[in-house]
Design a protein around this motif. Sequence first.
Motif, PDB file in Angstrom:
ATOM      1  N   GLU A  71       0.804  -1.225   0.000  1.00  0.00           N
ATOM      2  CA  GLU A  71       0.000   0.000   0.000  1.00  0.00           C
ATOM      3  C   GLU A  71       0.838   1.276   0.000  1.00  0.00           C
ATOM      4  OE1 GLU A  71      -3.281   0.054  -0.255  1.00  0.00           O
ATOM      5  OE2 GLU A  71      -3.419  -2.140  -0.216  1.00  0.00           O
ATOM      6  N   ASN A  72       2.011   1.206   0.639  1.00  0.00           N
ATOM      7  CA  ASN A  72       2.803   2.424   0.763  1.00  0.00           C
ATOM      8  C   ASN A  72       4.189   2.292   0.115  1.00  0.00           C
ATOM      9  OD1 ASN A  72       4.957   4.067   2.439  1.00  0.00           O
ATOM     10  ND2 ASN A  72       3.034   5.213   2.543  1.00  0.00           N
ATOM     11  N   GLY A  73       4.870   1.177   0.356  1.00  0.00           N
ATOM     12  CA  GLY A  73       6.162   0.931  -0.294  1.00  0.00           C
ATOM     13  C   GLY A  73       7.369   1.262   0.566  1.00  0.00           C
ATOM     14  N   ARG A  74       7.200   2.172   1.535  1.00  0.00           N
ATOM     15  CA  ARG A  74       8.362   2.549   2.382  1.00  0.00           C
ATOM     16  C   ARG A  74       8.057   2.140   3.818  1.00  0.00           C
ATOM     17  NH1 ARG A  74      11.849   6.469   1.093  1.00  0.00           N
ATOM     18  NH2 ARG A  74      11.403   7.780   2.873  1.00  0.00           N
ATOM     19  N   VAL A  75       8.733   1.076   4.273  1.00  0.00           N
ATOM     20  CA  VAL A  75       8.349   0.466   5.548  1.00  0.00           C
ATOM     21  C   VAL A  75       9.564   0.239   6.452  1.00  0.00           C
ATOM     22  CG1 VAL A  75       7.324  -1.593   6.596  1.00  0.00           C
ATOM     23  CG2 VAL A  75       6.342  -0.647   4.501  1.00  0.00           C
ATOM     24  N   ARG A  94      12.313  -5.558   0.515  1.00  0.00           N
ATOM     25  CA  ARG A  94      12.264  -4.101   0.281  1.00  0.00           C
ATOM     26  C   ARG A  94      12.118  -3.268   1.554  1.00  0.00           C
ATOM     27  NH1 ARG A  94       8.306  -1.673  -2.902  1.00  0.00           N
ATOM     28  NH2 ARG A  94       6.797  -3.285  -2.431  1.00  0.00           N
ATOM     29  N   VAL A  95      12.028  -3.902   2.734  1.00  0.00           N
ATOM     30  CA  VAL A  95      11.869  -3.065   3.944  1.00  0.00           C
ATOM     31  C   VAL A  95      13.105  -2.179   4.113  1.00  0.00           C
ATOM     32  CG1 VAL A  95      10.309  -4.612   5.205  1.00  0.00           C
ATOM     33  CG2 VAL A  95      12.764  -4.804   5.538  1.00  0.00           C
ATOM     34  N   LEU A  96      12.866  -0.962   4.597  1.00  0.00           N
ATOM     35  CA  LEU A  96      13.959   0.016   4.691  1.00  0.00           C
ATOM     36  C   LEU A  96      14.898  -0.296   5.851  1.00  0.00           C
ATOM     37  CD1 LEU A  96      11.886   3.309   4.181  1.00  0.00           C
ATOM     38  CD2 LEU A  96      13.309   2.151   2.483  1.00  0.00           C
ATOM     39  N   ALA A  97      14.334  -0.726   6.981  1.00  0.00           N
ATOM     40  CA  ALA A  97      15.164  -0.987   8.168  1.00  0.00           C
ATOM     41  C   ALA A  97      14.406  -1.919   9.101  1.00  0.00           C
ATOM     42  CB  ALA A  97      15.480   0.322   8.884  1.00  0.00           C
ATOM     43  N   VAL A  98      15.172  -2.670   9.889  1.00  0.00           N
ATOM     44  CA  VAL A  98      14.569  -3.573  10.873  1.00  0.00           C
ATOM     45  C   VAL A  98      15.239  -3.329  12.222  1.00  0.00           C
ATOM     46  CG1 VAL A  98      14.156  -5.981  11.513  1.00  0.00           C
ATOM     47  CG2 VAL A  98      14.193  -5.346   9.097  1.00  0.00           C
ATOM     48  N   VAL A 108      13.427   5.309  15.835  1.00  0.00           N
ATOM     49  CA  VAL A 108      13.275   6.747  15.545  1.00  0.00           C
ATOM     50  C   VAL A 108      14.458   7.223  14.696  1.00  0.00           C
ATOM     51  CG1 VAL A 108      13.112   9.056  16.566  1.00  0.00           C
ATOM     52  CG2 VAL A 108      11.859   7.168  17.586  1.00  0.00           C
ATOM     53  N   GLY A 109      15.645   6.677  14.966  1.00  0.00           N
ATOM     54  CA  GLY A 109      16.830   6.996  14.154  1.00  0.00           C
ATOM     55  C   GLY A 109      16.612   6.591  12.701  1.00  0.00           C
ATOM     56  N   ALA A 110      15.985   5.426  12.500  1.00  0.00           N
ATOM     57  CA  ALA A 110      15.716   4.965  11.124  1.00  0.00           C
ATOM     58  C   ALA A 110      14.722   5.899  10.446  1.00  0.00           C
ATOM     59  CB  ALA A 110      15.199   3.524  11.149  1.00  0.00           C
ATOM     60  N   VAL A 111      13.718   6.351  11.191  1.00  0.00           N
ATOM     61  CA  VAL A 111      12.760   7.305  10.605  1.00  0.00           C
ATOM     62  C   VAL A 111      13.502   8.576  10.181  1.00  0.00           C
ATOM     63  CG1 VAL A 111      10.717   8.735  11.015  1.00  0.00           C
ATOM     64  CG2 VAL A 111      10.774   6.396  11.871  1.00  0.00           C
ATOM     65  N   HIS A 112      14.392   9.066  11.056  1.00  0.00           N
ATOM     66  CA  HIS A 112      15.176  10.270  10.707  1.00  0.00           C
ATOM     67  C   HIS A 112      15.950  10.046   9.408  1.00  0.00           C
ATOM     68  CE1 HIS A 112      15.495  11.847  15.138  1.00  0.00           C
ATOM     69  NE2 HIS A 112      14.276  11.883  14.643  1.00  0.00           N
TER      70      HIS A 112
END
Length: 446
Positions: A71-75, A94-98, A108-112
């Motif tokens: 649905e969004n692509g950036r997870v 394709r997940v950005l970070a775990v 929160v660091g990954a979101v930044h």
Amino acid sequence: MPQNQPKVGFVSLGCPKALVDSERILTQLRTEGYELVGNYDGADLVVVNTCGFIDRAKAESLEAIGEALKENGRVIVTGCMGVHADEIRQAHPRVLAVTGPQQYEQVVGAVHQFLPPPTHHNPYTDLVPPQGIKLTPRHYAYLKISEGCNHRCSFCIIPSLRGDLISRPAGEVMAEAERLVQSGVKELLVISQDTSAYGVDLRYRLDFWNGQPVKTRLLELCEALGSLGVWVRLHYVYPYPNVDAILPLMAQGLILPYLDIPFQHASPRILQLMKRPAHAENTLQRLKDWRSICPDLTLRSTFIVGFPGETEAEFQELLDWMDEAQLDRVGCFTYSAVDGASANALPDAIPEAVKEERYQRFMEHAQKISRDKLAEKVGKTFKVIVDDIDAEAGIAMARGPGDAPEIDGNIFIESPGADQLVVGNFVHVSITEADDYDLYAQAIAE
Ligand code: SF4
């Protein structure tokens, strides 16, 4: 809301412990200026807080990650299932970070990293200092009690961006505060645009927390927060008469004897031009009264110099007021126009060189007051909270009741073994030395 506000979607799965983590992550993101959205479409990225306790929960988590990706692509994935990062990446490369459970700093660091926080910092109105954008350590947290503001200060556009005051019901604030304390927070920093006005919009409605009635009003909120057994520090308080009732709570040790009051100026004419709340109050008398109730009170404030039309005499009035007020901690900004603020239409802009010169004079003045006030603390003992350890220098950085994180000074503990102290723990220290903004101390054996 500002157009460019980064938007985060959040999916929270799992047990109450995971919920505490989700709350903590959401509180941090919201405080930093992220907008939280309830759908995939509107989000710039989605955080999925997973559960990996049993196979069914794992399958559900993988499914939720898949849906968010579709649905969004950036997870970004966090939570219990994060310990099985390989499994997640295998199913969803394709997940950005775990990140794993209780790793709120990392998530929160990954979101930044993938969606930077809003960069424009408005020093007059932003609730968290720019340095606050760095991750809040686990042992303190900002607690936002309301959004928006009923005032219309002429240099500020917050009300046009966020609207009028909307207080969070006391029960909701207390539930969040309790969850933060359960997750290890030892100090709650109460923030809003106008903390003294808390509950006005709800007519101080009665709410419930753990089955007990609690009014949505600053006094009752402070009493309830004080019962949690952690440090409670109030920011953005205006000197309205209703604040008088809070001082006895400070004197009793229920909440910290600390008030952050953005005075911005002292000249009545400039305050009126600024359309500041409580501009007609006799603040010097009020500060005197407060100190007589709570002699240990620490007062912090910020000021603007070089506001349009500020004469040399009015600036001097501010310096004289400072001499009388003897504030402990002070920040200052030179006035600068904010797009859309009504003050932009005011005549008699002050030349930059004059603003700068007044800023320097103001800061020298404030520095002397700070130095003298800190010198009075030498020889005294305080309970402090350890913020950080410098193993190389063999010291611990701590703060006392009079020091808010990021904006006030530090207490450097230099005694042998100080680097063995634990971050987030309280210790007692004896102050040995002071300089302009910081204190130096020895830990006292307990
Ligand atoms: S009190 Fe004034 S400066 Fe603060 S948010 Fe409201 S309008 Fe802006």
